[in-house]
Design a protein around this motif. Structure first.
Motif, PDB file in Angstrom:
ATOM      1  N   ARG A   1      10.763  16.067   1.052  1.00 50.71           N
ATOM      2  CA  ARG A   1      10.716  14.928   0.123  1.00 50.71           C
ATOM      3  C   ARG A   1      11.785  15.082  -0.966  1.00 50.71           C
ATOM      4  N   LEU A   2      11.930  16.332  -1.421  1.00 44.07           N
ATOM      5  CA  LEU A   2      12.946  16.632  -2.436  1.00 44.07           C
ATOM      6  C   LEU A   2      14.338  16.248  -1.924  1.00 44.07           C
ATOM      7  N   LEU A   3      14.625  16.610  -0.660  1.00 44.27           N
ATOM      8  CA  LEU A   3      15.927  16.270  -0.077  1.00 44.27           C
ATOM      9  C   LEU A   3      16.056  14.753   0.103  1.00 44.27           C
ATOM     10  N   ASP A   4      14.952  14.102   0.478  1.00 46.47           N
ATOM     11  CA  ASP A   4      14.974  12.642   0.651  1.00 46.47           C
ATOM     12  C   ASP A   4      15.274  11.937  -0.674  1.00 46.47           C
ATOM     13  N   VAL A   5      14.664  12.442  -1.745  1.00 45.80           N
ATOM     14  CA  VAL A   5      14.873  11.834  -3.075  1.00 45.80           C
ATOM     15  C   VAL A   5      16.345  11.965  -3.471  1.00 45.80           C
ATOM     16  N   GLN A   6      16.894  13.158  -3.215  1.00 41.96           N
ATOM     17  CA  GLN A   6      18.310  13.371  -3.564  1.00 41.96           C
ATOM     18  C   GLN A   6      19.225  12.534  -2.672  1.00 41.96           C
ATOM     19  N   ARG A   7      18.866  12.421  -1.390  1.00 41.36           N
ATOM     20  CA  ARG A   7      19.672  11.604  -0.472  1.00 41.36           C
ATOM     21  C   ARG A   7      19.701  10.152  -0.953  1.00 41.36           C
ATOM     22  N   ALA A   8      18.538   9.644  -1.364  1.00 40.34           N
ATOM     23  CA  ALA A   8      18.459   8.247  -1.827  1.00 40.34           C
ATOM     24  C   ALA A   8      19.345   8.041  -3.057  1.00 40.34           C
ATOM     25  N   ALA A   9      19.336   9.022  -3.971  1.00 44.97           N
ATOM     26  CA  ALA A   9      20.167   8.913  -5.181  1.00 44.97           C
ATOM     27  C   ALA A   9      21.653   8.932  -4.808  1.00 44.97           C
ATOM     28  N   HIS A  10      21.999   9.789  -3.865  1.00 50.10           N
ATOM     29  CA  HIS A  10      23.394   9.855  -3.401  1.00 50.10           C
ATOM     30  C   HIS A  10      23.807   8.559  -2.715  1.00 50.10           C
ATOM     31  N   MET A  11      22.920   8.006  -1.898  1.00 53.46           N
ATOM     32  CA  MET A  11      23.246   6.758  -1.195  1.00 53.46           C
ATOM     33  C   MET A  11      23.419   5.608  -2.195  1.00 53.46           C
ATOM     34  N   ARG A  12      22.599   5.616  -3.241  1.00 50.11           N
ATOM     35  CA  ARG A  12      22.726   4.587  -4.293  1.00 50.11           C
ATOM     36  C   ARG A  12      24.118   4.654  -4.916  1.00 50.11           C
ATOM     37  N   ARG A  13      24.536   5.875  -5.241  1.00 47.08           N
ATOM     38  CA  ARG A  13      25.862   6.059  -5.867  1.00 47.08           C
ATOM     39  C   ARG A  13      26.982   5.650  -4.903  1.00 47.08           C
ATOM     40  N   LEU A  14      26.777   5.970  -3.625  1.00 48.22           N
ATOM     41  CA  LEU A  14      27.775   5.615  -2.614  1.00 48.22           C
ATOM     42  C   LEU A  14      27.902   4.087  -2.523  1.00 48.22           C
ATOM     43  N   ARG A  15      26.770   3.396  -2.581  1.00 49.03           N
ATOM     44  CA  ARG A  15      26.804   1.918  -2.542  1.00 49.03           C
ATOM     45  C   ARG A  15      27.530   1.363  -3.759  1.00 49.03           C
ATOM     46  N   GLU A  16      27.271   1.978  -4.931  1.00 51.93           N
ATOM     47  CA  GLU A  16      27.949   1.525  -6.164  1.00 51.93           C
ATOM     48  C   GLU A  16      29.458   1.677  -6.025  1.00 51.93           C
ATOM     49  N   LEU A  17      29.874   2.826  -5.479  1.00 48.79           N
ATOM     50  CA  LEU A  17      31.315   3.076  -5.337  1.00 48.79           C
ATOM     51  C   LEU A  17      31.935   2.126  -4.322  1.00 48.79           C
ATOM     52  N   THR A  18      31.230   1.864  -3.219  1.00 47.94           N
ATOM     53  CA  THR A  18      31.722   0.907  -2.219  1.00 47.94           C
ATOM     54  C   THR A  18      31.880  -0.471  -2.860  1.00 47.94           C
ATOM     55  N   ALA A  19      30.912  -0.856  -3.679  1.00 46.76           N
ATOM     56  CA  ALA A  19      30.982  -2.160  -4.351  1.00 46.76           C
ATOM     57  C   ALA A  19      32.144  -2.182  -5.347  1.00 46.76           C
ATOM     58  N   ALA A  20      32.370  -1.049  -6.033  1.00 38.52           N
ATOM     59  CA  ALA A  20      33.443  -0.984  -7.037  1.00 38.52           C
ATOM     60  C   ALA A  20      34.823  -1.117  -6.388  1.00 38.52           C
ATOM     61  N   LYS A  21      34.922  -0.725  -5.113  1.00 38.33           N
ATOM     62  CA  LYS A  21      36.217  -0.802  -4.415  1.00 38.33           C
ATOM     63  C   LYS A  21      36.595  -2.236  -4.051  1.00 38.33           C
ATOM     64  N   ARG A  22      35.586  -3.105  -3.968  1.00 40.29           N
ATOM     65  CA  ARG A  22      35.834  -4.479  -3.517  1.00 40.29           C
ATOM     66  C   ARG A  22      36.786  -5.187  -4.485  1.00 40.29           C
ATOM     67  N   GLY A  23      37.950  -5.540  -4.024  1.00 44.02           N
ATOM     68  CA  GLY A  23      38.904  -6.283  -4.845  1.00 44.02           C
ATOM     69  C   GLY A  23      39.623  -5.434  -5.882  1.00 44.02           C
ATOM     70  N   ALA A  24      39.373  -4.116  -5.877  1.00 42.18           N
ATOM     71  CA  ALA A  24      40.013  -3.247  -6.881  1.00 42.18           C
ATOM     72  C   ALA A  24      41.458  -2.929  -6.468  1.00 42.18           C
ATOM     73  N   ASP A  25      42.269  -2.467  -7.458  1.00 42.73           N
ATOM     74  CA  ASP A  25      43.638  -2.076  -7.100  1.00 42.73           C
ATOM     75  C   ASP A  25      43.609  -0.698  -6.431  1.00 42.73           C
ATOM     76  N   LEU A  26      44.743  -0.325  -5.834  1.00 36.81           N
ATOM     77  CA  LEU A  26      44.780   0.885  -5.010  1.00 36.81           C
ATOM     78  C   LEU A  26      44.430   2.142  -5.804  1.00 36.81           C
ATOM     79  N   MET A  27      44.857   2.194  -7.078  1.00 41.81           N
ATOM     80  CA  MET A  27      44.548   3.362  -7.935  1.00 41.81           C
ATOM     81  C   MET A  27      43.037   3.562  -8.006  1.00 41.81           C
ATOM     82  N   LYS A  28      42.345   2.482  -8.310  1.00 37.99           N
ATOM     83  CA  LYS A  28      40.890   2.534  -8.471  1.00 37.99           C
ATOM     84  C   LYS A  28      40.231   2.903  -7.132  1.00 37.99           C
ATOM     85  N   ILE A  29      40.764   2.345  -6.031  1.00 39.53           N
ATOM     86  CA  ILE A  29      40.212   2.633  -4.705  1.00 39.53           C
ATOM     87  C   ILE A  29      40.321   4.123  -4.398  1.00 39.53           C
ATOM     88  N   LEU A  30      41.471   4.722  -4.735  1.00 36.26           N
ATOM     89  CA  LEU A  30      41.666   6.150  -4.447  1.00 36.26           C
ATOM     90  C   LEU A  30      40.717   7.019  -5.272  1.00 36.26           C
TER      91      LEU A  30
END
Lengths: 217, 155
Positions: free
Chosen positions: B93-122
């Motif tokens: 459960r501990l690993l699942d909780v951490q995985r969910a938090a990591h996936m949330r952050r990954l989704r945020e970063l994927t969303a932040a890349k949308r329409g961003a300039d190349l610097m921000k994407i990198l």
């Protein structure tokens, strides 16, 4: 139960119209079985799969096949395009199976290839396309009938990072614009990050990620 | 200078004006930059600086010295996992909780890349690859929990 192996057990999920959901889990966890059950390809020994108030487990094979053709689109790992047909003919298949005349099917397919940045590639055989291009042809084939629901099984499995990103951006942006629901089966976190939420399958059970109740909140 | 810094590196944390003056004073003191003179303009006079040879050598040395690969998250998450097993708690459960938090952050970063300039994407890509590495560790550890439990508890 499928054969002697219990592949899924106690699975209770709800996916809403227009949602993009990733189903994640290690190899052999049951995620592909879950996709096949949701898509009406496999019939479970018990339990129900309700699609727009219809229990599809109660339909016979011909009815489920008709439902898949009219309502669902599919993208598989590395496209699974027919190797002897060129890109545009591959895209026309679901339209012609639905009874559309070839000329109109070709016109609509060409429009979709253009939309996916494949202008000028319609005459190429799958073997003449890069992995990313082939997968975009597969996306065109999945979306050309304007399905309500798309199932994507490891859609980026064999692609490098940049090609995978292009495929996922294309698939999810088009799906969101069309209001299409997408269920993505993947073991890759980055591919899953294009979804609104993830469901984790382990040993045939949903073990983590957002459950149906959590998704409502 | 601040604007140049912020354009390339300051999307998450812009440079404070005070920091610019303090850093310039330190570089000047250490002989890494020279004062070229003052330039009159519409506002207050601008001081112009130039990097010295010693300064350029320092930049080159910094640039080509590899950073130490650091185990960022693992030490803490590893400790939590082992402690959970020692306490007979639900390590999965501990690993699942951490995985969910990591996936949330990954989704945020994927969303932040949308329409961003190349610097921000990198910048986002760099963060995403680190998160993916953690997720692989979480998955692998999850698959090895039974074995780990045997080792940790001697059961």
């Amino acid at each position: 139960m499928f054969g002697a192996t219990e592949a899924l057990r106690g699975v209770d999920i709800e996916i809403h119209a227009g949602e993009i959901v990733a189903v994640m889990g290690p190899s052999g966890s049951g995620k592909s079985t879950l996709l096949h059950v949701l898509a009406g390809v496999l019939k479970p020994d018990s339990g129900t799969v309700v699609y727009h108030e219809t229990d599809i487990t109660g339909l016979n094979e011909a009815e489920r096949s008709a439902l898949r053709l009219s309502e669902f689109g599919f993208v598989f790992q590395f496209g699974q395009l027919l190797p002897d047909l060129n890109a545009i003919d591959n895209v026309t298949i679901p339209l012609m199976l639905a009874g559309m005349k070839r000329r109109e099917a070709l016109r609509q397919s060409a429009t979709w290839l253009d939309r996916l940045g494949l202008d000028g590639h319609g005459g190429k055989l799958p073997g003449e396309l890069s992995g990313g291009q082939a997968q975009r042809v597969a996306i065109a084939r999945a979306l050309v009938t304007a399905p309500k629901l798309v199932f994507a099984d490891e859609p980026t499995g064999l692609l490098d990072s940049l090609a995978a990103e292009n495929v996922m951006v294309t698939l999810t942006e088009l799906a969101r614009a069309m209001g299409t629901t997408v269920v993505i089966i993947t073991h890759d976190p980055r591919t899953a990050s294009y979804a609104d939420r993830e469901i984790i399958v382990r040993d045939g059970r949903i073990t983590a990620g957002q459950t149906a109740e959590a998704a409502h909140r | 200078m601040k604007h140049g810094y912020d354009r390339h590196f300051g999307s998450e944390k812009p440079l404070a004006f005070g920091q610019v003056y303090a850093t310039l004073a330190r570089l000047l003191r250490d002989g890494l930059i020279d004062l070229l003179g003052e330039q009159a303009g519409s506002g207050p006079d601008r001081k112009r600086y130039e990097i010295t040879e010693v300064g350029r050598a320092r930049v080159t040395a910094w640039m080509f010295t590899p950073d130490t690969p650091e185990p960022l998250l693992q030490s803490n998450l590893f400790a939590k996992t082992v402690i959970a097993l020692l306490l007979g708690d639900d390590a999965n459960r501990l690993l699942d909780v951490q995985r969910a938090a990591h996936m949330r952050r990954l989704r945020e970063l994927t969303a932040a890349k949308r329409g961003a300039d190349l610097m921000k994407i990198l910048v986002c890509d760099h963060a995403m690859f680190h998160i993916e590495a953690d997720l692989r560790w979480i998955d692998l550890t999850g698959a090895r929990l039974t074995e780990l439990q045997t080792q940790v508890t001697g059961a």
